[in-house]
Design an enzyme around this catalytic site. Structure first.
Site, PDB file in Angstrom:
ATOM      1  CG  ASP A   1       1.676 -15.215  28.301  1.00  0.00           C
ATOM      2  OD1 ASP A   1       1.263 -16.378  28.424  1.00  0.00           O
ATOM      3  OD2 ASP A   1       2.812 -14.855  28.629  1.00  0.00           O
TER       4      ASP A   1
ATOM      5  CE  LYS B   1       0.256 -17.941  35.260  1.00  0.00           C
ATOM      6  NZ  LYS B   1       0.106 -19.380  35.128  1.00  0.00           N
TER       7      LYS B   1
ATOM      8  CG  MET C   1       5.047  -9.364  37.095  1.00  0.00           C
ATOM      9  SD  MET C   1       5.443 -11.145  37.023  1.00  0.00           S
ATOM     10  CE  MET C   1       7.240 -11.087  37.116  1.00  0.00           C
TER      11      MET C   1
END
Lengths: 272, 272
Positions: free
Chosen positions: A42, A63, A175
């Site tokens: 990642d 991402k 997040m």
């Protein structure tokens, strides 16, 4: 790169890289990285962690924010192809491989392809970020449970935070930096007190770690330091946040982070 | 045992030992154990983990089930006394030091005594037990959040599970084996479906690990294998448990545990 032994059966390990700092990697993860033929990692994985995979081909498949990234199907294909070629494949994911981040989907894709797969748990940011800031997510008489939600969209937290009684648990949001104003408004609308303490923990576990402080009333206007505008963040909501101040009073609970300073800096930031 | 350097200032590290298996310890924890002068450890910590603290005095201060144990004040005094004598003290706790288990109280006691303290996060059983059994606590379209509660008494989970909407999050219960019947009845009374899948994960991370299966309807009468009657257990409740079956279909997701067999064994146990 050493070619894999002829005829050896490949397999995939879904490995948690922990919250950032290489020394919060598990011994098992370090050993698997050292033996890996292929590492698919990642974007948030620390370069010092990747350096442990000295003999492996390494590809970033992660991402980050809104930038273009490899699609999930391609990640599945790369893992499966590597294993079918007899490689030891490590799929290295930030934090714990099964806390958000599609680890379950990757494990299902491997199962469907008949590829042996092992999950190696890691230290999740959901717990490590508060712990490194001296904040216990549970504390006798203060919180006997905690909830971990993804804050990326209201649809991800509406059902759990919409039903949960105000102040009945510590809430940890991953997040959720971008939607912090909406999140605070949502909880205030559900009866949470505006004075509920909030910690915003940026880049936890790294040398740049920063612990910001706010309340539910001020979270919407809280802003990160400019240098950390793109850093990953964990938001902790609940009375346990106030304990973190008392706990950090004596020194540096968080290993690499000067936390008294960080909390004071955060308080300043929170008052903007 | 090497005497601590004269005049050196002692300090305390609150260190997570992970879920059991020594290779799920973090690199930082292993390094701190190797340098420790004094280790105060919980009853559930694996002997192989303790063996890493080769130069330290080691004392078990943990409690286990209903047996008599050192009181919390004594643990605080031992930590503080060690640090005041210039020792490097590691307080080694199962799982993560700040998830249940009074880590926050210990950190506060150290702060009050002016002893520098660092928290070293560990792999929590709350996440590792399901991950090692192939169960993702979150999964796109199935669960976007999870709740971790202590199951030792209804007072510990009433406010959070009493308000939480049925099926709105994965529920992970630590220390809830003894109250599994009451816990299942509580959730059924709140509108959870009797067919909700449940995993009972015993001794996760150890060689004796066992993954049992039940539903909310059968959890109350589920019984562990006799050999694991006293093992620590993690209960996972929610649709993600069913994913674990599909994920384990291809092999051994959990490192040291033959999980297909374990899940089948559990299903057998669950049907008693």
């Amino acid at each position: 790169v050493t070619p894999p032994a002829a005829g050896r059966k490949g397999r995939v390990w879904l490995v948690g890289a922990g919250p950032g700092s290489p020394d919060l990697l598990t011994l098992r993860a370090a050993r698997l990285l050292a033996r890996a033929d292929l590492v698919l990692y990642d974007a948030l994985v620390d370069p010092a962690v990747l350096a442990l995979a000295g003999r492996a081909q390494r590809f970033c498949v992660g991402k980050r924010g809104g930038r273009p990234s490899m699609d999930q199907e391609t990640i599945h294909r790369l893992m499966i192809r590597g294993a079918l070629r007899g490689k030891r494949v490590v799929r290295l994911k930030g934090g714990d491989p099964f806390v958000f981040g599609r680890g379950g989907e990757e494990a299902l894709a491997l199962a469907a392809a008949g590829i042996p797969c092992e999950v190696v748990p890691g230290v999740s940011s959901a717990l490590a970020a508060p712990a490194l800031a001296g904040i216990p997510v549970t504390h006798r008489g203060v919180a006997s449970s905690f909830v971990v939600v993804s804050g990326h969209a209201e649809s991800a937290y509406r059902s759990v935070l919409g039903s949960l009684g105000p102040h009945s648990a510590t809430v940890v949001v991953l997040m959720g930096l971008g939607s912090r104003a909406a999140l605070a408004a949502f909880l205030l609308g559900r009866g949470w007190s505006p004075s509920t303490p909030v910690a915003v923990l940026l880049a936890a576990g790294s040398e740049d770690a920063h612990a910001g402080r706010a309340t539910l009333a001020t979270l919407g206007t809280w802003a990160p330091p400019d240098a950390l505008a793109d850093a990953p963040g964990t938001i902790v909501i609940g009375e346990v946040v106030a304990l973190g101040e008392a706990i950090t009073a004596a020194g540096r609970p968080g290993g690499s982070v000067p936390l008294v300073a960080a909390v004071e800096g955060g308080r300043h930031a929170g008052s903007r």
